[in-house]
Every structure is written in C-alpha cells, then in structure tokens.
Enzyme design. Structure first.
Site: not given
Ligand SMILES: Cc1cc2nc3c(=O)[nH]c(=O)nc-3n(C[C@H](O)[C@H](O)[C@H](O)COP(=O)(O)OP(=O)(O)OC[C@H]3O[C@@H](n4cnc5c(N)ncnc54)[C@H](O)[C@@H]3O)c2cc1C
Length: 399
Positions: A136, A140, A144-145, A170-171, A280, A352, A376
């Site tokens: 899924f 990009e 991300g978020s 990050w897929i 231990r 430890g 997620e």
């Molecule tokens: C192991 C793993 C598997 C993944 N699998 C998938 C997948 O299958 N498909 C997919 O589509 N994506 C996947 N991802 C991507 C994942 O969904 C994103 O990493 C996530 O949404 C965060 O986006 P980003 O890494 O760009 O971090 P950013 O969006 O750059 O955020 C970085 C940090 O900034 C802070 N932040 C961001 N926005 C806010 C806010 N509004 N308020 C306060 N703090 C904030 C948070 O601390 C956050 O951790 C995966 C990621 C990992 C680590």
C-alpha cells in the site's frame, strides 16, 4: 507466571471478545509454537526471501483466508479484534511473521472495502492464498505525515486510462510486491479531494523499485518509481477523487492493529525480563528480589495491561460500527506503541549487558519496536488528532 503467549488470557476473557476470538487466539498461538524452528531460520534469511516465504506460508495454512470474503463462511472471525489478536500473537513470536500478515492485510483491505466485483475476483483469491503479495503506497519523500500533500500525478489518457508519474517512499513490501495500491493526484477536486486510488500490478511498464532500503529491523522496504506508467480506467479503486477517503479509512482501521503488534513485542520483552530476573543471581539472592527491580517489573505489567485494554476497546468499537472508533484507534496506537517502547527498554535494562548482544531477544525487540511510533501516523500527529476531538467549549472547568 510469564504468559508465554502473545495475548493475555485474562484480558481475552473480558466481554470485548467472543468465544470465536478466544478460539482464534489459541489456534494461532498453537500454530506459531508449531513452527518454532522456522522463526529462527527466517531471521537468518534474506528479508525479501523471508517475506515471500512467510506470505506464502500464511496463505497456504489459511491465515489469510478472510482477505477473500467470497470464499466464506469461515470458521474463524475476520473482524478487527481478530486482526489485532493475530498481530499480537505473531509479533510475540516473530516480527517478520507479523509484517507479512499485516502488510498483506493492509493492501487487501481497500480492495475488500472499495473494489468492484472484477477487482475483487482478480486480486483477492491470490492475496488470500499468498500467491499475490500486496503493498500500500501513499507516502512520498515530500508527503509523509501530510497525506493530502501527495504529488505523484495520474493524468487522464485519451483512451480513458491514466498515466502515472512520480515516486513513492518508505514502502513496506516494495521489493517483493506483485500488486501496489497507489494513492495518486488526479486533480478531480481541489487539494485533498484531488486524490484517487489505483491498483497497479508491478509488471506494468514504468513501475520499478528505485531504491532498496535496509530498515533498522530487516524487511522488504524501499522507494518506488512510476515513469509514464499507463493503467486502464479499470485500475481506479473506488471513485476518482476518493483516494484520501480510502487512505484515511484504511489507516484509521489499522492503527489499533499496530498497537496490537506493539503489545505482542512488549509482552515478549516482559516475559523474557521476568524469566531473567528470577534466574539471575544477585547480592546473595536473585535479581527479582530487589525492590527496584520489582518496581520496574510492576510498571511493565501496568503498561502492558493498559495497552492491551486500549487495543481491545478500540477494536471492539470498530467492530460494533461506532463511527467514533477512529479516536479510540489513535489513542490505542499512541499509548500501546509508546508503552511498548518503554517496556522493551526497561527489559534491556534488566538484562544488563546481555540485553545488548546482537541476536539476543531484547536486542531484536529494541530494533523491532522503534518504527511503530512513526508509521501509520506518528505519535505527535495522532496526539493532535486526539486533541481535535475534544470540544473545549463543553469542558467542565471554568464554570
Ligand atoms: C517501517 C516503516 C514502514 C512504512 N511502510 C509504509 C507503507 O507501506 N506505505 C506507505 O505509504 N508509507 C509507509 N511508511 C511511511 C510512513 O507512513 C511515514 O514515515 C510516516 O507517515 C511519517 O512521514 P515521514 O517519515 O515523512 O515524517 P514527517 O512527516 O517528515 O514527520 C517527521 C516527524 O515530524 C513530526 N511531525 C510531523 N507532522 C507533525 C505534526 N502535524 N505535528 C507535530 N509533529 C509532527 C513527528 O515527530 C514526525 O515523526 C513506512 C514507514 C516506516 C518507518
């Protein structure tokens, strides 16, 4: 006594669950135990090969059957509580087993919920028997978020189809998937309303893995590239412009299951810490006899109980069709993943130096738990969503 199962029998006995859930938990636990040696082997195997093998095994042995609702009736439940219990037990046993199960479910669920009859017939039987591996892809590098910032473009083609151009980052399963659910920008509406979901088989010309990534806990993981990738109109999942709804609906349904996996990892760490501290020798007795060690073990139990209960409540709210379940899903994910990180760290401390040796159970869990607080929905982002559900004007303080 340590539970030595992924779930807590006392919590499973609560009215959140039915007998069918209790049966499922027992069966998957017995199944996990029966494959003891396999878990050792997959940890030493290349992550792509391990991923393929585990999806196939889960399919062969019927654990993905609920991904094809047309094959029913199934003798095991296929609701959110079932998904959570399966993840809890698989994560307790082996991270890669939970990963295989969860990403396959994550990719199939939007097809189950939004697919038309042809799409369901084409993909779900293979996803349920493990012969089609799913992924899924919404994230990009620049989105991300902020899901609504997705930029991968899907332009209408004169034949009624679409041409996809852009990247996904990050897929999970990127390097082994046969089918990718892609959220792309078609511009059918403004901003977030301009996103559409597509079903893209990886053999479509123009789709490729642009970068393989080595994650902190080994797994199939990478960036994907789509270059002039032509798909027919039938590849649209749901309606044009419905992409954000599909993505958010999926994430809301899966967040509490991430909490469930966190509980599984934490319970494994808690069990290991209890066994170790009882065994231990220390100060003429056992480590367990020290008051501060007992305090740490008690805190672990408190966190585990609270996390398990929040996950159970959120899954129950979802299964009974309460429209407010998303808030509970967010609460369960934030608390369970943060608590699990804390529990795993406390377990490392109780071991430890032995807890830091590469390949030890605590070292593995320490690496495996970390990403759950990011994907997620990062904890910080979900806290904002939870706060937004509070209607400050109706607060009881201030008269
Ligand atoms: C192991 C793993 C598997 C993944 N699998 C998938 C997948 O299958 N498909 C997919 O589509 N994506 C996947 N991802 C991507 C994942 O969904 C994103 O990493 C996530 O949404 C965060 O986006 P980003 O890494 O760009 O971090 P950013 O969006 O750059 O955020 C970085 C940090 O900034 C802070 N932040 C961001 N926005 C806010 C806010 N509004 N308020 C306060 N703090 C904030 C948070 O601390 C956050 O951790 C995966 C990621 C990992 C680590």
């Amino acid at each position: 006594m340590p539970s030595t199962t992924g779930f807590d029998p006392e919590i499973l006995g609560l009215p959140f669950y039915g007998d069918e859930h209790r049966r499922l938990a027992q069966q998957i636990n017995t199944w996990c135990e029966s494959y003891g040696e396999l878990w050792q082997t997959v940890r030493r195997t290349d992550p792509d090969e391990a991923g393929r093998r585990l999806v196939q095994l889960l399919g062969d042995e019927g654990w993905l059957m609920s991904l094809d609702p047309t094959t029913g009736p199934h003798d095991l439940p296929s609701d959110t509580r079932a998904l959570c219990l399966a993840r809890e037990t698989l994560a307790y046993t082996e991270d890669l087993a939970d990963f295989a199960y969860s990403i396959q479910s994550l990719a199939a669920t939007p097809i189950i919920r939004y697919g038309d009859e042809d799409q369901k017939k084409t993909y779900l039987p293979g996803m349920a028997d493990g012969s089609i591996i799913g992924a899924f892809a919404v994230s990009e590098l620049e989105a991300g978020s902020e899901v609504s910032a997705v930029g991968l473009s899907a332009r209408r083609f004169h034949d009624g189809g679409y041409v996809l151009d852009g990247r996904k980052a990050w897929i999970a399963n990127a390097t082994i998937a046969d089918l990718i659910v892609v959220i792309a920008r078609t511009g059918d509406g403004p901003g977030p309303l301009g996103l559409t979901a597509f079903l893209v088989p990886v053999d479509t010309p123009g789709v490729r893995v642009s970068e393989r990534l080595n994650a902190i806990a080994p797994r199939s993981f990478g960036h994907l590239s789509f270059e002039h990738c032509h798909v027919p109109a039938e590849a649209v999942l749901g309606r044009p412009g419905q992409g954000l709804v599909i993505a958010l609906d999926l994430l809301e349904r899966f967040r509490m299951t991430v909490g469930a996996a966190a509980v599984g990892f934490a319970r494994r760490a808690a069990d290991a810490a209890l066994v170790h501290t009882r065994d231990r020798d220390a100060y003429g007795g056992k480590l367990f006899d020290l008051q501060l060690v007992k305090s740490s073990l008690a805190d672990i139990q408190i966190r585990l109980n609270a996390a398990s209960l929040l996950v159970a409540r959120a899954a129950w709210e979802c299964d009974r069709g309460d429209r407010g379940f998303a808030k509970h899903s967010n609460i369960a994910k934030v608390y369970a993943t943060e608590a699990a990180q804390n529990v795993v760290d406390a377990s490392v401390q109780l071991f430890g130096a032995a807890g830091l040796v590469e390949g030890s159970i605590t070292e593995r869990l320490y690496r495996q738990i970390r990403s759950l607080r990011i994907y997620e929905g990062a904890s910080d982002v979900l806290r904002i969503s939870i706060a937004e559900t509070l209607d400050m004007r109706r607060g009881t303080h201030g008269g």
